[in-house]
Write a protein that holds these residues in place. Structure first.
Motif, PDB file in Angstrom:
ATOM      1  N   LEU A 170       4.611  -5.082 -10.981  1.00 27.37           N
ATOM      2  CA  LEU A 170       3.727  -5.013 -10.308  1.00 27.37           C
ATOM      3  C   LEU A 170       2.670  -4.219 -10.705  1.00 27.37           C
ATOM      4  O   LEU A 170       1.165  -4.481  -9.872  1.00 27.37           O
ATOM      5  N   LEU A 171       2.928  -3.011 -11.622  1.00 27.10           N
ATOM      6  CA  LEU A 171       1.651  -2.025 -11.503  1.00 27.10           C
ATOM      7  C   LEU A 171       2.908  -1.595 -13.560  1.00 27.10           C
ATOM      8  O   LEU A 171       3.740  -1.995 -13.443  1.00 27.10           O
ATOM      9  N   GLY A 172       2.369  -0.944 -14.106  1.00 31.96           N
ATOM     10  CA  GLY A 172       2.551  -0.701 -15.371  1.00 31.96           C
ATOM     11  C   GLY A 172       1.252  -0.856 -15.691  1.00 31.96           C
ATOM     12  O   GLY A 172       0.792  -2.042 -16.701  1.00 31.96           O
ATOM     13  N   PRO A 178      -7.270  -0.426 -11.613  1.00 26.96           N
ATOM     14  CA  PRO A 178      -7.255   1.658 -11.228  1.00 26.96           C
ATOM     15  C   PRO A 178      -5.337   2.390 -11.115  1.00 26.96           C
ATOM     16  O   PRO A 178      -6.101   3.325 -11.544  1.00 26.96           O
ATOM     17  N   VAL A 179      -4.811   1.498 -10.531  1.00 25.29           N
ATOM     18  CA  VAL A 179      -3.640   1.881 -10.986  1.00 25.29           C
ATOM     19  C   VAL A 179      -2.672   2.633 -12.119  1.00 25.29           C
ATOM     20  O   VAL A 179      -2.415   3.303 -12.341  1.00 25.29           O
ATOM     21  N   ASP A 190     -10.332  10.854 -10.040  1.00 21.41           N
ATOM     22  CA  ASP A 190     -10.771  10.903  -8.672  1.00 21.41           C
ATOM     23  C   ASP A 190     -11.773   9.317  -8.617  1.00 21.41           C
ATOM     24  O   ASP A 190     -11.116   8.867  -7.103  1.00 21.41           O
ATOM     25  N   ALA A 191     -11.799   9.159  -9.284  1.00 24.56           N
ATOM     26  CA  ALA A 191     -12.622   7.798  -9.675  1.00 24.56           C
ATOM     27  C   ALA A 191     -11.717   6.223  -9.492  1.00 24.56           C
ATOM     28  O   ALA A 191     -11.662   5.452  -8.653  1.00 24.56           O
ATOM     29  N   CYS A 192     -10.285   6.567 -10.179  1.00 24.12           N
ATOM     30  CA  CYS A 192      -9.585   6.204 -10.323  1.00 24.12           C
ATOM     31  C   CYS A 192      -8.802   6.025  -8.462  1.00 24.12           C
ATOM     32  O   CYS A 192      -9.050   4.213  -7.990  1.00 24.12           O
ATOM     33  N   SER A 193      -8.691   7.046  -7.508  1.00 22.12           N
ATOM     34  CA  SER A 193      -8.551   7.362  -6.578  1.00 22.12           C
ATOM     35  C   SER A 193      -8.751   5.898  -5.669  1.00 22.12           C
ATOM     36  O   SER A 193      -8.521   6.232  -4.704  1.00 22.12           O
ATOM     37  N   VAL A 194     -10.396   6.855  -5.622  1.00 24.06           N
ATOM     38  CA  VAL A 194     -11.559   5.930  -5.256  1.00 24.06           C
ATOM     39  C   VAL A 194     -11.706   4.436  -4.932  1.00 24.06           C
ATOM     40  O   VAL A 194     -11.187   3.710  -4.106  1.00 24.06           O
ATOM     41  N   ASP A 228       3.041  -1.356  -0.650  1.00 23.86           N
ATOM     42  CA  ASP A 228       4.490  -0.251  -0.086  1.00 23.86           C
ATOM     43  C   ASP A 228       4.174   0.863  -1.467  1.00 23.86           C
ATOM     44  O   ASP A 228       4.585   1.746  -1.667  1.00 23.86           O
ATOM     45  N   MET A 229       4.455   0.611  -2.524  1.00 20.77           N
ATOM     46  CA  MET A 229       4.413   1.244  -4.516  1.00 20.77           C
ATOM     47  C   MET A 229       3.575   2.377  -3.984  1.00 20.77           C
ATOM     48  O   MET A 229       3.984   2.768  -4.550  1.00 20.77           O
ATOM     49  N   VAL A 230       2.240   1.122  -4.181  1.00 21.93           N
ATOM     50  CA  VAL A 230       1.308   2.552  -4.620  1.00 21.93           C
ATOM     51  C   VAL A 230       1.163   3.373  -3.104  1.00 21.93           C
ATOM     52  O   VAL A 230       0.539   4.798  -3.422  1.00 21.93           O
ATOM     53  N   LYS A 231       1.027   2.772  -2.465  1.00 19.97           N
ATOM     54  CA  LYS A 231       1.283   3.928  -0.885  1.00 19.97           C
ATOM     55  C   LYS A 231       2.145   5.379  -1.198  1.00 19.97           C
ATOM     56  O   LYS A 231       2.146   6.100  -0.686  1.00 19.97           O
ATOM     57  N   ARG A 232       3.670   4.847  -1.007  1.00 16.49           N
ATOM     58  CA  ARG A 232       4.791   5.840  -0.994  1.00 16.49           C
ATOM     59  C   ARG A 232       4.975   6.111  -2.048  1.00 16.49           C
ATOM     60  O   ARG A 232       5.513   6.915  -2.531  1.00 16.49           O
ATOM     61  N   ASP A 233       4.915   5.079  -3.623  1.00 13.44           N
ATOM     62  CA  ASP A 233       5.374   6.247  -4.929  1.00 13.44           C
ATOM     63  C   ASP A 233       4.151   6.530  -5.367  1.00 13.44           C
ATOM     64  O   ASP A 233       4.328   7.698  -6.448  1.00 13.44           O
ATOM     65  N   PHE A 234       3.335   5.587  -5.848  1.00 11.17           N
ATOM     66  CA  PHE A 234       2.400   5.603  -6.630  1.00 11.17           C
ATOM     67  C   PHE A 234       1.534   7.252  -6.090  1.00 11.17           C
ATOM     68  O   PHE A 234       0.546   8.635  -7.033  1.00 11.17           O
ATOM     69  N   THR A 235       0.071   6.484  -4.808  1.00  5.61           N
ATOM     70  CA  THR A 235      -0.856   7.457  -4.600  1.00  5.61           C
ATOM     71  C   THR A 235       0.019   8.800  -4.343  1.00  5.61           C
ATOM     72  O   THR A 235      -0.678  10.125  -4.562  1.00  5.61           O
ATOM     73  N   PRO A 236       1.350   8.982  -3.573  1.00  4.10           N
ATOM     74  CA  PRO A 236       1.986  11.208  -4.378  1.00  4.10           C
ATOM     75  C   PRO A 236       2.149  11.341  -5.402  1.00  4.10           C
ATOM     76  O   PRO A 236       1.462  12.123  -5.110  1.00  4.10           O
TER      77      PRO A 236
END
Length: 681
Positions: free
Chosen positions: A200-202, A655-656, A608-612, A565-573
């Motif tokens: 779903l990401l990559g 953005p991910v 930072d732009a990606c995180s927004v 779940d992946m974005v919150k717990r795996d990628f953004t950290p």
């Protein structure tokens, strides 16, 4: 069976498997005893009724042969009744409203036309699966019904054509299976692959398939060892695996079997998918059967090679040396053309799934528009019929490559068209739209039934024609049928926008997604087709409509939750940790140099732009998932998942993936595309 059964029992069973004759309970008892002895001799301790519910995978419940006696001893028993009928719980399988949870009883019924086999110390008995009130809850039952319908109509037409020695026909299938192999340890680190079967990401790897070096390339030793063991395991189970090779995408491969009767071929394809995963696990691989496991490279399909063969070994789709004068071939060719045109929408429904929607229409699979490719030779024959001007047969051309050491060979009279959904390939049609994870039963149910319908129309037109007038009337009928259905014929490039525009002008369906396609199940002409030939009752059609939509919504719901779940717990950290490190480095530079410039500052601003953007997209996706789940109407819910949730997921992924491409691989909590696709050696 021939070796172990009495002659009269073997003949009775053979009559049942070939011609559908009813099976006497005494015969069933004798068969059960022989089957049990054979199974025990080969290490089996249990038996199971093996069936194919509407989940898309197989199901099984194992019972032992052991029967205790009052003196403390045991005996090994297996009766004809136990062979013929089982009683699994029907309430926990998809039924589309046919069964309530409290209406639990269901039945499995032995299918003697598909051979039993031994696996994992159990005797597997292929069976149909129905509810307590008799509704089909599986893939096998409607497939067998469709085979009966086609057999009845084909034999009637063949007798009209003078083939009086034909008493039975079978549809034969060769189902080519595409799949991916990746390292098992890497697979376990990808939550999306574990839970949904696709990434779903990559961010894309620096190299994809653009070098075209993987297709038919040299097999890597580990992959070759897997394929060798896979062949042996399939052969043990009676699955005639024949061809193996690398496919177009990196880490992608294909297996093709020898042609078999449709029912057996469908059973064997289900077995193939199961055994692929088991053998892969032993070789420290994960076998991916999802239609689109990786963005940006080809997905996987299942090519359904379909033909019709008589009990006299005549392939009814073999044109022979002179197809224009091969009336039997022309009749069955035209019946197939008319069937595909009449029921193009149902063929599209038969391959509809959340996974296959990602694949159809990309430059790797046929478009969602159904059309037929017949090749140059048959196009010439059909033009002769249309204009009533025989142009002669196509001359055989001997190919000479130019080097004296190389042999000359006869050139095929037709090319292959990989962009066509339904292509004639010499003596069969290849339906290229099915997805790799789907049951091959579904498209063959439609093909068999649709062709049965057009054959009945042909029979009704010709049944009262005198023998001396038959040939002339057949050519008239062929011309009329061609005039009515030639819109479905297309020999060009199916990937172009020009074809999609032309298809629309011709009035062909372009059902791009499952929510677009599935409502066609309830079209009156399709309901009439199914009910007329007893393939589905009206209730069974309604149940399948609901199951299609429910499975679609559930699939994308799970994908959306997994992505969140992946974005919150795996990628953004990982993202914030890396950004914090870059920020710390910039502050140290500023302290030393008084100002900061260059790559680190640019990267930090981009991240930072990606995180927004990630935060905004994540918030929207979460809100829309709640909205979709609170929608009651099944079609409206499916459309919400297609039109809104999938778009939200794409919006979040952008953005991910952009941020991922700027982060070191070791900073991520999961393996990247280049690791997944190019780690095997």
């Amino acid at each position: 069976m021939k070796k172990r059964l009495p002659s009269d029992v073997y003949k009775a069973l053979h009559k049942t498997t070939k011609y559908g004759a009813s099976l006497d309970i005494d015969v069933a008892n004798t068969v059960a005893a022989a089957m049990k002895n054979w199974a025990i001799e080969n290490g089996a301790t249990h038996y199971t009724h093996w069936f194919q519910p509407m989940t898309g995978v197989t199901a099984e419940k194992h019972d032992s042969f052991v029967s205790p006696r009052s003196n403390g001893e045991i005996i090994m028993e297996f009766s004809g009744k136990e062979l013929v009928k089982g009683e699994p719980d029907a309430s926990s399988f998809p039924s589309g409203g046919l069964r309530a949870t409290f209406e639990a009883r269901g039945y499995t019924a032995w299918d003697p036309s598909s051979p039993a086999f031994i696996k994992d110390k159990s005797l597997y008995i292929p069976t149909a699966f129905c509810s307590y009130s008799g509704e089909a809850l599986d893939k096998k039952t409607p497939l067998l019904r469709s085979m009966d319908a086609l057999n009845e109509q084909a034999v009637k037409v063949l007798h009209l054509l003078g083939k009086k020695d034909v008493t039975h026909i079978d549809t034969t299938i060769g189902s080519e299976q595409e799949y991916f192999l990746i390292d098992k340890d890497l697979y376990k680190k990808r939550k999306d692959l574990l839970l949904t079967g696709r990434t779903l990401l990559g961010a894309p790897a620096p190299k994809g398939q653009e070098m075209e070096d993987h297709y038919f390339g040299v097999l890597k030793p580990k992959v070759a060892a897997f394929m060798h063991d896979l062949d042996e395991e399939l052969w043990k189970l009676g699955v005639p695996a024949k061809t193996k090779h690398n496919e177009v995408a990196p880490a992608q491969h294909e297996l093709a079997p020898v042609f078999e009767t449709a029912n057996i071929a469908c059973d064997h394809n289900q077995l193939t998918m199961e055994i692929m995963k088991k053998v892969a696990d032993k070789h420290h691989f994960a076998c991916l059967l999802h239609e689109k496991p990786f963005e940006g490279v080809n997905g996987s399909g299942k090519h359904d090679n379909w033909s019709i063969v008589t009990n006299t070994k005549l392939n009814l789709l073999d044109p022979g040396d002179d197809p224009y004068h091969n009336i039997t071939f022309l009749v069955f060719l035209m019946a197939t053309i008319a069937a595909v045109d009449n029921y193009q929408d149902l063929l599209r429904v038969s391959v509809a799934s959340a996974g296959n929607d990602h694949r159809l229409g990309a430059n790797e699979a046929p478009p969602a528009v159904v059309s037929i490719y017949v090749g140059d030779e048959l196009a010439k024959v059909l033009h002769s019929i249309d204009t009533e001007t025989f142009e002669g047969t196509t001359e055989k051309t001997e190919m000479s490559i130019g080097a004296t050491v190389l042999p000359n060979f006869v050139k095929d009279t037709t090319d292959r068209n990989r962009t066509s959904p339904f292509a004639f390939t010499g003596n069969k049609f290849e339906f290229r739209m099915p997805g790799s994870a789907l049951s091959v039963a579904d498209p063959n149910i439609i093909l068999n039934t649709a062709v049965a319908s057009t054959l009945e129309d042909i029979y009704e037109t010709l049944k009262d024609v005198k023998e001396e007038d038959m040939e002339a009337e057949i050519y008239k009928l062929l011309k009329k049928t061609l005039d009515e259905h030639k819109r479905i014929l297309f020999n060009g490039n199916g990937y172009t926008d020009a074809w999609i525009e032309e298809a629309e002008k011709r009035g062909l369906y372009n059902l791009k997604s499952l929510p677009d396609a599935v409502p066609q199940l309830k079209d009156p002409k399709n309901v009439d087709l199914f009910t007329k030939y007893h393939i589905f009752t009206k209730e069974e059609i309604d149940s399948r409509y609901e199951i299609y939509l429910e499975n679609y919504a559930k699939t994308i719901h799970i994908e959306a939750l997994t992505m969140i779940d992946m974005v919150k717990r795996d990628f953004t950290p990982s993202l914030f940790k890396y950004m914090k490190g870059v920020e710390k480095e910039l502050l140290q530079k500023k302290e030393l140099l008084g100002a900061v410039h260059g790559y680190e500052l640019r990267v930090l601003k981009e991240l930072d732009a990606c995180s927004v953007a990630i935060d905004e997209a994540l918030e929207k996706l979460e809100a829309d998932v709640i909205k979709a789940e609170n929608t009651d109407d099944s079609l409206e819910k499916a459309r919400l998942y297609h039109d809104v949730i999938l778009e939200d997921m794409n919006l979040l992924r952008t953005p991910v993936d952009t941020a991922e491409s700027k982060i070191p691989s070791e900073a991520l909590n999961y393996p990247t595309y280049d690791e997944l696709l190019f780690s095997l050696r």
